[in-house]
Design a protein around this motif. Structure first.
Motif, short mmCIF file in Angstrom:
data_model
loop_
_atom_site.label_atom_id
_atom_site.label_comp_id
_atom_site.label_asym_id
_atom_site.label_seq_id
_atom_site.Cartn_x
_atom_site.Cartn_y
_atom_site.Cartn_z
N ARG A 98 -6.28 43.23 -131.80
CA ARG A 98 -5.85 43.60 -133.14
C ARG A 98 -4.88 42.53 -133.65
O ARG A 98 -3.83 42.31 -133.06
CB ARG A 98 -5.13 44.95 -133.13
N ASP B 42 -2.40 42.59 -126.53
CA ASP B 42 -3.66 43.09 -127.08
C ASP B 42 -3.57 43.23 -128.59
O ASP B 42 -4.57 43.20 -129.30
CB ASP B 42 -3.98 44.47 -126.50
N SER C 280 -10.96 51.19 -135.75
CA SER C 280 -11.82 50.23 -135.04
C SER C 280 -12.89 49.59 -135.92
O SER C 280 -13.46 48.56 -135.56
CB SER C 280 -12.48 50.90 -133.85
N TYR C 281 -13.19 50.19 -137.09
CA TYR C 281 -14.23 49.62 -137.96
C TYR C 281 -13.63 49.12 -139.28
O TYR C 281 -14.32 48.99 -140.27
CB TYR C 281 -15.32 50.66 -138.23
N LYS D 35 -1.81 49.48 -123.85
CA LYS D 35 -1.87 48.31 -124.71
C LYS D 35 -0.49 47.65 -124.80
O LYS D 35 0.54 48.31 -124.65
CB LYS D 35 -2.34 48.69 -126.12
N THR E 240 -11.75 45.87 -140.82
CA THR E 240 -11.31 44.48 -140.61
C THR E 240 -11.41 43.73 -141.93
O THR E 240 -12.21 44.08 -142.81
CB THR E 240 -12.13 43.79 -139.51
N LEU F 279 -1.61 54.49 -127.88
CA LEU F 279 -1.72 53.07 -127.54
C LEU F 279 -1.33 52.82 -126.09
O LEU F 279 -1.00 51.68 -125.72
CB LEU F 279 -0.86 52.23 -128.48
N GLN G 10 -15.34 41.99 -131.45
CA GLN G 10 -14.71 43.32 -131.60
C GLN G 10 -13.19 43.23 -131.73
O GLN G 10 -12.45 44.08 -131.26
CB GLN G 10 -15.11 44.24 -130.44
N SER H 96 -4.66 51.01 -133.73
CA SER H 96 -5.31 52.03 -132.90
C SER H 96 -6.83 52.00 -133.02
O SER H 96 -7.40 51.34 -133.91
CB SER H 96 -4.82 53.41 -133.32
N ASP H 97 -7.49 52.78 -132.17
CA ASP H 97 -8.94 52.88 -132.22
C ASP H 97 -9.42 53.69 -133.42
O ASP H 97 -10.61 53.67 -133.74
CB ASP H 97 -9.47 53.51 -130.93
N TYR I 275 -11.56 42.62 -127.11
CA TYR I 275 -10.73 43.62 -127.77
C TYR I 275 -9.48 42.93 -128.31
O TYR I 275 -8.88 42.10 -127.61
CB TYR I 275 -10.30 44.73 -126.81
N THR J 52 -10.29 43.10 -134.63
CA THR J 52 -10.07 43.34 -136.05
C THR J 52 -8.87 42.54 -136.54
O THR J 52 -7.93 42.27 -135.79
CB THR J 52 -9.83 44.84 -136.33
#
Length: 256
Positions: free
Chosen positions: A140, A88, A238-239, A9, A241, A6, A181, A234-235, A138, A183
């Motif tokens: 979270r 972030d 990323s998909y 971030k 949510t 991270l 983008q 974290s990335d 971006y 989440t």
């Protein structure tokens, strides 16, 4: 080797001075994130945690606010944008504490306090910090929920009412801002062993009945909760949510 990094971030943790808040903040810092530590009353603990995380080489800022008050959260944004940076990653962890009892005996103020620090906290954090995330495409948003939201047990009414309301806010938010983008997810701990609990003789914890109903036959730890939070930040996630993820050893299992 896959690792969570991270670096670069900045994460805001509300209620960072509590048992779980401190472990989440440490784990985010160990993963490379800079930290914004929110506190309500315990400035001394916030300062101690700030010093600890700075020793890891992180930039750490502490900020006070009543998270259930929109004016306070707006002021927190102004303080951060003027003196530090905008986050972030936002971890909504703060919640008011109260004595659990039956609905017939529960003080009405307890319901109001829970609503303010669960439902309204989620709304306030979204209104204040999501616009920056939209600008940078971006972000979270991570809310700390509870297994109780699925259990609906006796004496849990004020807590469950707030957390189930918060659940709706986060699910809708995930649909509304996903195109940017960003989440939005929730982590739902079970009855977790904190640093304080680990210092108590296991025979004196009075949790044997609870443990018997947990498939993994033990209580989880704050660190195990923090690990899931860092993953969602974290990335690697990323998909993902709109998720409600129990970290309960299988004590509650959302069904399809």
């Amino acid at each position: 080797m896959i690792a969570i990094d991270l670096s670069g971030k900045t994460a805001l943790v509300t209620g960072a001075t509590g048992q779980l808040g401190r472990v989440m903040a440490r784990t985010l810092a160990q993963s490379g994130a800079n930290l914004i530590l929110h506190y309500f009353r315990n400035q001394e603990q916030a300062s101690l945690l700030q010093q600890e995380l700075q020793q890891l080489g992180r930039s750490v800022f502490i900020v006070q606010a009543d998270i259930g008050n929109m004016d306070d959260v707006v002021q927190m944004k102004h303080t951060l944008s003027t003196n530090f940076v905008m986050p972030d990653i936002v971890v909504g962890n703060a919640v008011s504490q109260y004595e659990w009892t039956s609905i017939l005996e529960q003080n009405m103020q307890d319901y109001i306090d829970q609503f303010q620090t669960t439902v309204l906290q989620a709304v306030h954090l979204a209104k204040v910090f999501v616009p920056h995330m939209i600008e940078q495409r971006y972000g979270r948003m991570i809310g700390i929920n509870t297994e109780c939201a699925m259990q609906n047990g006796p004496t849990q009414s004020a807590y469950v009412a707030g957390k189930r309301g918060m659940d709706g806010i986060y699910r809708i938010l995930a649909k509304e801002i996903g195109e940017h983008q960003i989440t939005v997810n929730q982590v739902a701990p079970g009855w977790t062993l904190s640093e304080r609990d680990l210092g108590i003789d296991p025979s004196e914890r009075q949790d044997s009945a609870y443990i018997r109903q947990v498939p993994l036959q033990r209580r989880g730890t704050d660190q195990e909760i923090a690990n899931v939070v860092v993953f969602l930040a974290s990335d690697l996630a990323s998909y993902i949510t709109g998720a409600y993820i129990p970290v309960t050893g299988g004590n509650v299992m959302p069904t399809i």
